[in-house]
Design a protein around this motif. Structure first.
Motif, PDB file in Angstrom:
ATOM      1  N   UNK A  92      57.819   7.109   0.789  1.00  0.00           N
ATOM      2  CA  UNK A  92      58.048   6.124  -0.272  1.00  0.00           C
ATOM      3  C   UNK A  92      58.331   6.826  -1.592  1.00  0.00           C
ATOM      4  N   UNK A  93      59.061   6.123  -2.445  1.00  0.00           N
ATOM      5  CA  UNK A  93      59.264   6.559  -3.819  1.00  0.00           C
ATOM      6  C   UNK A  93      59.412   5.316  -4.683  1.00  0.00           C
ATOM      7  N   UNK A  94      59.214   5.506  -5.984  1.00  0.00           N
ATOM      8  CA  UNK A  94      59.325   4.379  -6.916  1.00  0.00           C
ATOM      9  C   UNK A  94      60.573   4.560  -7.771  1.00  0.00           C
ATOM     10  N   UNK A  95      61.383   3.506  -7.810  1.00  0.00           N
ATOM     11  CA  UNK A  95      62.582   3.527  -8.649  1.00  0.00           C
ATOM     12  C   UNK A  95      62.113   3.477 -10.102  1.00  0.00           C
ATOM     13  N   UNK A  96      62.542   4.437 -10.916  1.00  0.00           N
ATOM     14  CA  UNK A  96      62.068   4.451 -12.304  1.00  0.00           C
ATOM     15  C   UNK A  96      62.538   3.223 -13.090  1.00  0.00           C
ATOM     16  N   UNK A  97      61.739   2.769 -14.048  1.00  0.00           N
ATOM     17  CA  UNK A  97      62.122   1.611 -14.869  1.00  0.00           C
ATOM     18  C   UNK A  97      63.427   1.826 -15.622  1.00  0.00           C
ATOM     19  N   UNK A  98      63.808   3.083 -15.837  1.00  0.00           N
ATOM     20  CA  UNK A  98      65.038   3.390 -16.583  1.00  0.00           C
ATOM     21  C   UNK A  98      66.289   3.410 -15.695  1.00  0.00           C
ATOM     22  N   UNK A  99      66.143   3.139 -14.391  1.00  0.00           N
ATOM     23  CA  UNK A  99      67.290   3.188 -13.474  1.00  0.00           C
ATOM     24  C   UNK A  99      68.342   2.157 -13.868  1.00  0.00           C
ATOM     25  N   UNK A 100      69.587   2.580 -13.814  1.00  0.00           N
ATOM     26  CA  UNK A 100      70.713   1.716 -14.158  1.00  0.00           C
ATOM     27  C   UNK A 100      71.238   1.025 -12.904  1.00  0.00           C
ATOM     28  N   UNK A 101      71.819  -0.174 -13.033  1.00  0.00           N
ATOM     29  CA  UNK A 101      72.399  -0.855 -11.869  1.00  0.00           C
ATOM     30  C   UNK A 101      73.498  -0.002 -11.224  1.00  0.00           C
ATOM     31  N   UNK A 102      73.534  -0.045  -9.895  1.00  0.00           N
ATOM     32  CA  UNK A 102      74.536   0.710  -9.158  1.00  0.00           C
ATOM     33  C   UNK A 102      74.050   1.017  -7.754  1.00  0.00           C
ATOM     34  N   UNK A 103      74.886   1.712  -6.982  1.00  0.00           N
ATOM     35  CA  UNK A 103      74.531   2.116  -5.624  1.00  0.00           C
ATOM     36  C   UNK A 103      74.278   3.613  -5.625  1.00  0.00           C
ATOM     37  N   UNK A 104      73.142   4.017  -5.060  1.00  0.00           N
ATOM     38  CA  UNK A 104      72.718   5.411  -5.056  1.00  0.00           C
ATOM     39  C   UNK A 104      72.494   5.895  -3.629  1.00  0.00           C
ATOM     40  N   UNK A 105      72.866   7.138  -3.358  1.00  0.00           N
ATOM     41  CA  UNK A 105      72.645   7.727  -2.045  1.00  0.00           C
ATOM     42  C   UNK A 105      71.274   8.401  -2.028  1.00  0.00           C
ATOM     43  N   UNK A 106      70.458   8.012  -1.051  1.00  0.00           N
ATOM     44  CA  UNK A 106      69.147   8.606  -0.843  1.00  0.00           C
ATOM     45  C   UNK A 106      69.279   9.509   0.383  1.00  0.00           C
ATOM     46  N   UNK A 107      68.796  10.749   0.295  1.00  0.00           N
ATOM     47  CA  UNK A 107      68.996  11.741   1.335  1.00  0.00           C
ATOM     48  C   UNK A 107      67.640  12.223   1.845  1.00  0.00           C
ATOM     49  N   UNK A 108      67.559  12.544   3.140  1.00  0.00           N
ATOM     50  CA  UNK A 108      66.375  13.179   3.722  1.00  0.00           C
ATOM     51  C   UNK A 108      66.834  14.343   4.586  1.00  0.00           C
ATOM     52  N   UNK A 109      66.124  15.479   4.463  1.00  0.00           N
ATOM     53  CA  UNK A 109      66.454  16.670   5.241  1.00  0.00           C
ATOM     54  C   UNK A 109      65.245  17.015   6.106  1.00  0.00           C
ATOM     55  N   UNK A 110      65.474  17.032   7.423  1.00  0.00           N
ATOM     56  CA  UNK A 110      64.389  17.291   8.369  1.00  0.00           C
ATOM     57  C   UNK A 110      63.871  18.717   8.228  1.00  0.00           C
ATOM     58  N   UNK A 111      62.555  18.860   8.419  1.00  0.00           N
ATOM     59  CA  UNK A 111      61.905  20.172   8.391  1.00  0.00           C
ATOM     60  C   UNK A 111      61.490  20.530   9.813  1.00  0.00           C
ATOM     61  N   UNK A 112      61.130  21.764  10.056  1.00  0.00           N
ATOM     62  CA  UNK A 112      60.644  22.181  11.366  1.00  0.00           C
ATOM     63  C   UNK A 112      61.741  22.783  12.219  1.00  0.00           C
ATOM     64  N   UNK A 113      61.363  23.169  13.446  1.00  0.00           N
ATOM     65  CA  UNK A 113      62.285  23.885  14.315  1.00  0.00           C
ATOM     66  C   UNK A 113      63.172  22.964  15.150  1.00  0.00           C
ATOM     67  N   UNK A 114      62.666  21.786  15.554  1.00  0.00           N
ATOM     68  CA  UNK A 114      63.442  20.905  16.437  1.00  0.00           C
ATOM     69  C   UNK A 114      64.693  20.367  15.793  1.00  0.00           C
ATOM     70  N   UNK A 115      64.534  19.596  14.743  1.00  0.00           N
ATOM     71  CA  UNK A 115      65.675  19.000  14.051  1.00  0.00           C
ATOM     72  C   UNK A 115      65.801  19.567  12.651  1.00  0.00           C
ATOM     73  N   UNK A 116      65.162  20.715  12.419  1.00  0.00           N
ATOM     74  CA  UNK A 116      65.163  21.328  11.099  1.00  0.00           C
ATOM     75  C   UNK A 116      66.564  21.486  10.541  1.00  0.00           C
ATOM     76  N   UNK A 117      66.728  21.118   9.307  1.00  0.00           N
ATOM     77  CA  UNK A 117      68.009  21.234   8.640  1.00  0.00           C
ATOM     78  C   UNK A 117      68.904  20.013   8.777  1.00  0.00           C
TER      79      UNK A 117
END
Length: 188
Positions: A92-117
């Motif tokens: 989870x994360x909180x969108x800051x109150x100062x965020x402007x309207x628009x579409x934003x890309x949120x990214x996640x990068x796997x850790x570990x040996x199986x799917x790492x990277x």
């Protein structure tokens, strides 16, 4: 029905099947941009500034973790950890109150040996007003009088209303009496 009578229906079904109308639905990018097959799911996908957003993915495998990046919207990095759902990593994360309207890309990068990277992404839309929050608010009943143009000539006072009804009753009785006399031929 004869065999010949069924032919148009059979032809229509075969034509529809050939056109792909009965094909199984494929996974497509849904709300939040996740692909359903290991993508990044963002919920809710449309938010207002200050909202907490939940992100999950199955891309990192069972027990996998990931580092999320919401710096595009100004929220920085966050951790996705294994959840109670099989093969899901959630964060989870909180969108800051100062965020402007628009579409934003949120990214996640796997850790570990199986799917790492391995990297997955999803979209987050920030708006000024949220349709979800508008639906959650309970409706406020109206107060005061509604000006419709119907009734209310004497006001909302029950005594005045009763006086008005009595005056109408007397007028109706008098009109009926006059019509009755006229029908009998009496002169007024």
């Amino acid at each position: 029905m004869t065999r010949k009578g069924r032919r148009p229906l059979t032809t229509a079904v075969l034509t529809a099947a050939a056109a792909g109308l009965f094909a199984a639905p494929a996974y497509a990018a849904g709300p939040g941009g996740g692909t359903g097959a290991g993508g990044l799911e963002v919920y809710p996908a449309t938010v207002t500034p200050g909202t907490t957003v939940t992100v999950n993915t199955t891309a990192c495998g069972s027990g996998g973790t990931a580092t999320g990046d919401a710096s595009a919207v100004g929220a920085g990095t966050f951790t996705l950890a294994p959840s109670t759902h099989e093969e899901d990593a959630i964060g989870q994360f909180k969108v800051p109150p100062s965020a402007q309207p628009g579409t934003y890309e949120i990214v996640a990068k796997c850790a570990g040996s199986g799917a790492g990277g391995k990297q997955v992404a999803g979209d987050l839309m920030v708006t000024v007003t949220s349709t979800a929050s508008a639906r959650e608010q309970s409706p406020v009943p109206p107060k005061g009088h509604v000006k419709t143009g119907v009734g209310g000539a004497l006001g909302p006072d029950p005594v005045q209303t009763a006086a008005g009804v009595a005056a109408l009753a007397v007028a109706a009785a008098g009109g009926t009496w006059l019509l009755h006399r006229r029908a009998r031929g009496d002169r007024i």
